[in-house]
Design a protein around this motif. Sequence first.
Motif, PDB file in Angstrom:
ATOM      1  N   PHE A   1       0.854  -1.178   0.000  1.00 20.91           N
ATOM      2  CA  PHE A   1       0.000   0.000   0.000  1.00 20.91           C
ATOM      3  C   PHE A   1       0.892   1.229   0.000  1.00 20.91           C
ATOM      4  O   PHE A   1       1.989   1.208   0.537  1.00 20.91           O
ATOM      5  CB  PHE A   1      -0.900   0.014   1.230  1.00 20.91           C
ATOM      6  CG  PHE A   1      -1.842  -1.146   1.304  1.00 20.91           C
ATOM      7  CD1 PHE A   1      -3.039  -1.124   0.625  1.00 20.91           C
ATOM      8  CD2 PHE A   1      -1.515  -2.264   2.038  1.00 20.91           C
ATOM      9  CE1 PHE A   1      -3.900  -2.195   0.686  1.00 20.91           C
ATOM     10  CE2 PHE A   1      -2.366  -3.339   2.106  1.00 20.91           C
ATOM     11  CZ  PHE A   1      -3.564  -3.308   1.424  1.00 20.91           C
ATOM     12  N   ALA A   2       0.399   2.304  -0.589  1.00 21.51           N
ATOM     13  CA  ALA A   2       1.169   3.543  -0.630  1.00 21.51           C
ATOM     14  C   ALA A   2       0.287   4.700  -0.193  1.00 21.51           C
ATOM     15  O   ALA A   2      -0.917   4.718  -0.439  1.00 21.51           O
ATOM     16  CB  ALA A   2       1.700   3.797  -2.038  1.00 21.51           C
ATOM     17  N   ILE A   3       0.901   5.661   0.458  1.00 18.40           N
ATOM     18  CA  ILE A   3       0.202   6.887   0.846  1.00 18.40           C
ATOM     19  C   ILE A   3       0.491   7.932  -0.216  1.00 18.40           C
ATOM     20  O   ILE A   3       1.649   8.247  -0.481  1.00 18.40           O
ATOM     21  CB  ILE A   3       0.681   7.366   2.233  1.00 18.40           C
ATOM     22  CG1 ILE A   3       0.323   6.322   3.287  1.00 18.40           C
ATOM     23  CG2 ILE A   3       0.085   8.719   2.568  1.00 18.40           C
ATOM     24  CD1 ILE A   3       0.842   6.631   4.666  1.00 18.40           C
ATOM     25  N   ASP A   4      -0.569   8.443  -0.837  1.00 18.92           N
ATOM     26  CA  ASP A   4      -0.391   9.419  -1.918  1.00 18.92           C
ATOM     27  C   ASP A   4      -0.164  10.827  -1.394  1.00 18.92           C
ATOM     28  O   ASP A   4       0.578  11.604  -1.973  1.00 18.92           O
ATOM     29  CB  ASP A   4      -1.612   9.420  -2.841  1.00 18.92           C
ATOM     30  CG  ASP A   4      -1.709   8.137  -3.643  1.00 18.92           C
ATOM     31  OD1 ASP A   4      -0.657   7.519  -3.888  1.00 18.92           O
ATOM     32  OD2 ASP A   4      -2.827   7.765  -4.016  1.00 18.92           O
ATOM     33  N   GLY A   5      -0.799  11.170  -0.297  1.00 19.61           N
ATOM     34  CA  GLY A   5      -0.654  12.514   0.236  1.00 19.61           C
ATOM     35  C   GLY A   5      -1.118  12.574   1.679  1.00 19.61           C
ATOM     36  O   GLY A   5      -1.822  11.689   2.164  1.00 19.61           O
ATOM     37  N   VAL A   6      -0.701  13.628   2.337  1.00 21.52           N
ATOM     38  CA  VAL A   6      -1.056  13.823   3.740  1.00 21.52           C
ATOM     39  C   VAL A   6      -1.554  15.255   3.884  1.00 21.52           C
ATOM     40  O   VAL A   6      -0.919  16.194   3.402  1.00 21.52           O
ATOM     41  CB  VAL A   6       0.168  13.583   4.653  1.00 21.52           C
ATOM     42  CG1 VAL A   6      -0.207  13.769   6.109  1.00 21.52           C
ATOM     43  CG2 VAL A   6       0.747  12.205   4.426  1.00 21.52           C
TER      44      VAL A   6
ATOM     45  N   ALA B   1       2.248  -3.110   8.044  1.00 23.17           N
ATOM     46  CA  ALA B   1       3.420  -3.864   7.612  1.00 23.17           C
ATOM     47  C   ALA B   1       3.623  -3.780   6.102  1.00 23.17           C
ATOM     48  O   ALA B   1       4.764  -3.843   5.630  1.00 23.17           O
ATOM     49  CB  ALA B   1       3.287  -5.327   8.036  1.00 23.17           C
ATOM     50  N   ASN B   2       2.545  -3.626   5.342  1.00 21.30           N
ATOM     51  CA  ASN B   2       2.647  -3.601   3.887  1.00 21.30           C
ATOM     52  C   ASN B   2       2.688  -2.192   3.304  1.00 21.30           C
ATOM     53  O   ASN B   2       2.614  -2.032   2.087  1.00 21.30           O
ATOM     54  CB  ASN B   2       1.482  -4.379   3.265  1.00 21.30           C
ATOM     55  CG  ASN B   2       1.605  -5.864   3.515  1.00 21.30           C
ATOM     56  OD1 ASN B   2       2.711  -6.401   3.548  1.00 21.30           O
ATOM     57  ND2 ASN B   2       0.490  -6.527   3.719  1.00 21.30           N
ATOM     58  N   LEU B   3       2.777  -1.171   4.140  1.00 17.39           N
ATOM     59  CA  LEU B   3       2.889   0.191   3.631  1.00 17.39           C
ATOM     60  C   LEU B   3       4.260   0.424   3.015  1.00 17.39           C
ATOM     61  O   LEU B   3       5.288   0.036   3.580  1.00 17.39           O
ATOM     62  CB  LEU B   3       2.684   1.205   4.758  1.00 17.39           C
ATOM     63  CG  LEU B   3       1.275   1.623   5.074  1.00 17.39           C
ATOM     64  CD1 LEU B   3       1.264   2.538   6.289  1.00 17.39           C
ATOM     65  CD2 LEU B   3       0.639   2.320   3.905  1.00 17.39           C
ATOM     66  N   GLU B   4       4.262   1.042   1.869  1.00 14.44           N
ATOM     67  CA  GLU B   4       5.533   1.435   1.257  1.00 14.44           C
ATOM     68  C   GLU B   4       6.041   2.691   1.950  1.00 14.44           C
ATOM     69  O   GLU B   4       5.252   3.493   2.471  1.00 14.44           O
ATOM     70  CB  GLU B   4       5.337   1.716  -0.235  1.00 14.44           C
ATOM     71  CG  GLU B   4       5.050   0.477  -1.049  1.00 14.44           C
ATOM     72  CD  GLU B   4       4.928   0.786  -2.525  1.00 14.44           C
ATOM     73  OE1 GLU B   4       5.062   1.970  -2.908  1.00 14.44           O
ATOM     74  OE2 GLU B   4       4.688  -0.149  -3.297  1.00 14.44           O
ATOM     75  N   PRO B   5       7.351   2.901   1.973  1.00 19.26           N
ATOM     76  CA  PRO B   5       7.876   4.136   2.579  1.00 19.26           C
ATOM     77  C   PRO B   5       7.369   5.361   1.832  1.00 19.26           C
ATOM     78  O   PRO B   5       7.180   5.337   0.623  1.00 19.26           O
ATOM     79  CB  PRO B   5       9.386   4.005   2.424  1.00 19.26           C
ATOM     80  CG  PRO B   5       9.640   2.562   2.151  1.00 19.26           C
ATOM     81  CD  PRO B   5       8.407   2.014   1.519  1.00 19.26           C
ATOM     82  N   VAL B   6       7.138   6.424   2.574  1.00 17.06           N
ATOM     83  CA  VAL B   6       6.683   7.669   1.963  1.00 17.06           C
ATOM     84  C   VAL B   6       7.850   8.283   1.213  1.00 17.06           C
ATOM     85  O   VAL B   6       8.943   8.445   1.761  1.00 17.06           O
ATOM     86  CB  VAL B   6       6.149   8.647   3.040  1.00 17.06           C
ATOM     87  CG1 VAL B   6       5.767   9.975   2.434  1.00 17.06           C
ATOM     88  CG2 VAL B   6       4.976   8.025   3.766  1.00 17.06           C
TER      89      VAL B   6
END
Length: 140
Positions: free
Chosen positions: A6-11, A81-86
């Motif tokens: 999973f990836a975080i696109d923005g904060v 655990a499956n988050l990609e680094p920001v």
Amino acid sequence: FDNDAFAIDGVTRWRIYWGFFVGTLQLSIGLCLLFSGAFWLAYTKSIPDLLANAVALSYVMQVDELLYQVVVPRKVKALVANLEPVDMNKSTRMRIMDGIPKKALCTVFFAFAFFGSMVGSSVLPHAGRMRDLRDSICPP
């Protein structure tokens, strides 16, 4: 959940503020535990008490990890655990010394500085008082 990352696109700005607040709170609690625990251990007089106090301090430092393991649901743990680094922009990275582990160097520097300050401010004066006490009870 499957094993896809999973990836975080923005904060949002408020989440950044909240993150800084929580990080500052964690840092202040950690520093309070560091200093109070170090003084607590520095003024322990016997080896069995020192070992018991060190184990107690270690337990206090690990309570948050134990709570995370017990309270947080498995799905949330898998998501984290499956988050990609920001991905940070190159302008926000600290790029003074490429290839040198800056975090490790800072950790070693602050550990030695803290150890030196504790020895100078607590251990040596305490040892001097103990020597004076020994010399007054058992003169040479």
